[in-house]
Design a protein around this motif. Structure first.
Motif, mmCIF file in Angstrom:
data_model
loop_
_atom_site.group_PDB
_atom_site.id
_atom_site.type_symbol
_atom_site.label_atom_id
_atom_site.label_comp_id
_atom_site.label_asym_id
_atom_site.label_seq_id
_atom_site.Cartn_x
_atom_site.Cartn_y
_atom_site.Cartn_z
ATOM 1 N N GLU A 35 0.831 -1.209 0.000
ATOM 2 C CA GLU A 35 0.000 0.000 0.000
ATOM 3 C C GLU A 35 0.863 1.255 0.000
ATOM 4 O O GLU A 35 0.518 2.253 -0.658
ATOM 5 C CB GLU A 35 -0.946 -0.029 1.189
ATOM 6 C CG GLU A 35 -2.012 -1.118 1.073
ATOM 7 C CD GLU A 35 -2.869 -1.272 2.316
ATOM 8 O OE1 GLU A 35 -3.973 -1.848 2.201
ATOM 9 O OE2 GLU A 35 -2.437 -0.831 3.404
ATOM 10 N N GLU A 36 2.001 1.223 0.693
ATOM 11 C CA GLU A 36 2.919 2.363 0.673
ATOM 12 C C GLU A 36 3.477 2.610 -0.725
ATOM 13 O O GLU A 36 3.790 3.755 -1.087
ATOM 14 C CB GLU A 36 4.079 2.116 1.645
ATOM 15 C CG GLU A 36 3.682 2.190 3.117
ATOM 16 C CD GLU A 36 4.746 1.600 4.029
ATOM 17 O OE1 GLU A 36 5.801 1.168 3.486
ATOM 18 O OE2 GLU A 36 4.532 1.559 5.247
ATOM 19 N N LEU A 37 3.592 1.548 -1.502
ATOM 20 C CA LEU A 37 4.071 1.683 -2.877
ATOM 21 C C LEU A 37 2.979 2.186 -3.826
ATOM 22 O O LEU A 37 3.238 2.380 -5.015
ATOM 23 C CB LEU A 37 4.608 0.344 -3.374
ATOM 24 C CG LEU A 37 5.868 -0.173 -2.669
ATOM 25 C CD1 LEU A 37 6.230 -1.566 -3.172
ATOM 26 C CD2 LEU A 37 7.042 0.780 -2.861
ATOM 27 N N GLY A 38 1.783 2.368 -3.305
ATOM 28 C CA GLY A 38 0.701 2.940 -4.098
ATOM 29 C C GLY A 38 -0.331 1.951 -4.596
ATOM 30 O O GLY A 38 -1.279 2.345 -5.293
ATOM 31 N N TYR A 39 -0.187 0.659 -4.266
ATOM 32 C CA TYR A 39 -1.144 -0.344 -4.715
ATOM 33 C C TYR A 39 -2.267 -0.501 -3.702
ATOM 34 O O TYR A 39 -2.086 -0.287 -2.502
ATOM 35 C CB TYR A 39 -0.454 -1.702 -4.912
ATOM 36 C CG TYR A 39 0.695 -1.663 -5.881
ATOM 37 C CD1 TYR A 39 0.479 -1.478 -7.246
ATOM 38 C CD2 TYR A 39 2.013 -1.804 -5.434
ATOM 39 C CE1 TYR A 39 1.543 -1.440 -8.132
ATOM 40 C CE2 TYR A 39 3.076 -1.768 -6.318
ATOM 41 C CZ TYR A 39 2.842 -1.580 -7.661
ATOM 42 O OH TYR A 39 3.891 -1.535 -8.536
ATOM 43 N N ARG A 40 -3.419 -0.880 -4.198
ATOM 44 C CA ARG A 40 -4.482 -1.362 -3.326
ATOM 45 C C ARG A 40 -4.333 -2.875 -3.195
ATOM 46 O O ARG A 40 -3.798 -3.523 -4.093
ATOM 47 C CB ARG A 40 -5.858 -1.007 -3.895
ATOM 48 C CG ARG A 40 -6.135 0.492 -3.963
ATOM 49 C CD ARG A 40 -7.544 0.768 -4.474
ATOM 50 N NE ARG A 40 -7.879 2.182 -4.398
ATOM 51 C CZ ARG A 40 -7.665 3.071 -5.364
ATOM 52 N NH1 ARG A 40 -7.116 2.665 -6.509
ATOM 53 N NH2 ARG A 40 -7.995 4.330 -5.214
ATOM 54 N N VAL A 41 -4.798 -3.427 -2.102
ATOM 55 C CA VAL A 41 -4.661 -4.855 -1.861
ATOM 56 C C VAL A 41 -6.029 -5.440 -1.551
ATOM 57 O O VAL A 41 -6.779 -4.906 -0.716
ATOM 58 C CB VAL A 41 -3.694 -5.134 -0.691
ATOM 59 C CG1 VAL A 41 -3.631 -6.630 -0.388
ATOM 60 C CG2 VAL A 41 -2.298 -4.598 -1.025
ATOM 61 N N ARG A 42 -6.374 -6.507 -2.233
ATOM 62 C CA ARG A 42 -7.591 -7.251 -1.944
ATOM 63 C C ARG A 42 -7.220 -8.704 -1.703
ATOM 64 O O ARG A 42 -6.533 -9.320 -2.516
ATOM 65 C CB ARG A 42 -8.587 -7.178 -3.102
ATOM 66 C CG ARG A 42 -9.869 -7.914 -2.721
ATOM 67 C CD ARG A 42 -10.843 -8.131 -3.834
ATOM 68 N NE ARG A 42 -11.849 -9.075 -3.373
ATOM 69 C CZ ARG A 42 -12.750 -9.638 -4.149
ATOM 70 N NH1 ARG A 42 -12.785 -9.359 -5.426
ATOM 71 N NH2 ARG A 42 -13.610 -10.487 -3.647
ATOM 72 N N CYS A 43 -7.670 -9.249 -0.595
ATOM 73 C CA CYS A 43 -7.320 -10.617 -0.219
ATOM 74 C C CYS A 43 -8.506 -11.547 -0.413
ATOM 75 O O CYS A 43 -9.663 -11.151 -0.208
ATOM 76 C CB CYS A 43 -6.854 -10.658 1.233
ATOM 77 S SG CYS A 43 -5.434 -9.583 1.543
ATOM 78 N N GLY A 44 -8.221 -12.772 -0.824
ATOM 79 C CA GLY A 44 -9.273 -13.764 -0.983
ATOM 80 C C GLY A 44 -9.951 -14.083 0.343
ATOM 81 O O GLY A 44 -9.352 -13.937 1.420
ATOM 82 N N GLN A 45 -11.175 -14.541 0.274
ATOM 83 C CA GLN A 45 -11.951 -14.773 1.497
ATOM 84 C C GLN A 45 -11.346 -15.854 2.382
ATOM 85 O O GLN A 45 -11.529 -15.842 3.594
ATOM 86 C CB GLN A 45 -13.390 -15.167 1.125
ATOM 87 C CG GLN A 45 -14.177 -14.050 0.468
ATOM 88 C CD GLN A 45 -15.628 -14.431 0.254
ATOM 89 O OE1 GLN A 45 -16.192 -15.210 1.018
ATOM 90 N NE2 GLN A 45 -16.229 -13.876 -0.787
#
Length: 344
Positions: free
Chosen positions: A48-58
């Motif tokens: 996230e600090e690098l500018g990406y959003r993160v979505r994790c599998g359920q």
């Protein structure tokens, strides 16, 4: 001696991964994401600090012993992340031993319909090879969430630079500079991994068989690749630059594995063989490795280079399957990536 590979297979290329895009995270093998929360949270925060959003599998935080959930649950996470068009790349949390359980559960039509690069190494090799083989969708032998992005102080600069370059640009890498440093120290996760690890001078790449060859990149972890031998997921290797790495340094075990590789006929098909660094730098320098490879690749006409920075090593390259590359083995060893096979 020299050789040239066949034309690279067609690659389904999604658009480049940019800051602001979403990276999906799944756990197709071990349950370490559930067991090491500090490491996990630090890795996600770093992306996230690098500018990406993160979505994790359920299901990625499931812990069912040796796996992060059932095979069906782990496959469901991959399907979920591929189906979500907001997710622009998928990264595995860590390897393990059982990603091959997912191969006959995956919806390859779904994956083909929502192309995005899958990134990982180690046991993730099974998924990289199967998805590449069945769909032609870009996949990348590269960093995983916990080992690389969870480093204290952030990912190593070389690892980060080549991840962002390979996934973020359609331009070929060209001649790849090898890192001058190498990190082998292990600090127990969530106990002692609160400082950067000790940096050593890197073991240089070395020629085990001289020559030059051009072909397309494919490969990964030796043990995992061999688990696909004799199955419908074994890859087409005609004209390939085969990338192989292993954590093991037992000569008897490695000899058996390279003998099995030879028995598959792979050495009759590939154009060149590139070996990743072993976890023990002394083994990379050893006569034992050179003699073992010389014996098990006798009769192979292409170049063989050892000590390249991919697989179970830090820092590491990101290498896209299907990219045309030139492997040079001699007084100077080199890898030149001639086209971009991830984004368009």
């Amino acid at each position: 001696m020299s050789g040239s590979g066949t034309t690279s297979p067609p690659v389904v290329r999604p658009r480049p991964l940019r800051p602001g895009d979403t990276i999906g995270i799944c756990a197709p093998s071990m349950a370490h994401a559930a067991r090491y929360p500090r490491r996990r949270e630090r890795a996600v925060a770093h992306l996230e600090e690098l500018g990406y959003r993160v979505r994790c599998g359920q299901n990625w935080l499931r812990d069912t012993g040796h796996t992060a959930g059932t095979a069906a649950e782990r496959a469901a996470d991959l399907h979920e992340l591929y189906a979500d068009d907001r997710v622009r790349a998928v990264m595995t949390s860590i390897g393990g031993y059982n990603a091959n359980q997912l191969l006959d559960l995956l919806d390859y039509d779904l994956i083909r319909a929502h192309p995005k690069p899958l990134v990982g190494y180690s046991d993730t090799t099974a998924l990289l090879v199967a998805i590449w083989q069945r769909t032609g969708t870009a996949v990348v032998l590269g960093p995983q969430l916990l080992p690389q992005w969870g480093e204290a102080g952030g990912s190593l600069e070389y690892t980060r630079r080549f991840f962002q370059r390979v996934l973020g640009s359609p331009e070929p890498l060209g001649p790849v500079p090898f890192p001058a440093e190498q990190v082998t120290e292990f600090l127990p996760w969530d106990e002692a991994d609160d400082r950067p690890r000790t940096v050593l001078d890197a073991v240089p790449a070395r020629a085990l068989r001289a020559g030059r060859a051009t072909g397309f990149l494919i490969g990964g972890n030796l043990e995992t690749l061999l688990s696909l031998a004799g199955t419908p997921y074994w890859p087409e290797l005609d004209g390939a630059i085969l990338l192989l790495e292993s954590t093991g340094t037992d000569p008897g075990r490695l000899t058996a594995q390279f003998t099995q590789l030879r028995h598959t006929g792979a050495l009759d098909r590939i154009a060149g063989l590139a070996l990743g660094r072993f976890t023990d730098p002394e083994f990379d320098r050893s006569d034992t490795l050179a003699e073992l490879i010389a014996g098990e690749t006798a009769g192979f006409a292409g170049p063989v280079v050892a000590g390249l920075p991919f697989g179970h090593t830090d820092p590491m390259l990101s290498l896209p399957f299907g990219a045309r590359a030139e492997l040079t083995s001699g007084p100077v060893c080199g890898l030149t990536v001639l086209d971009g096979a991830v984004s368009a």
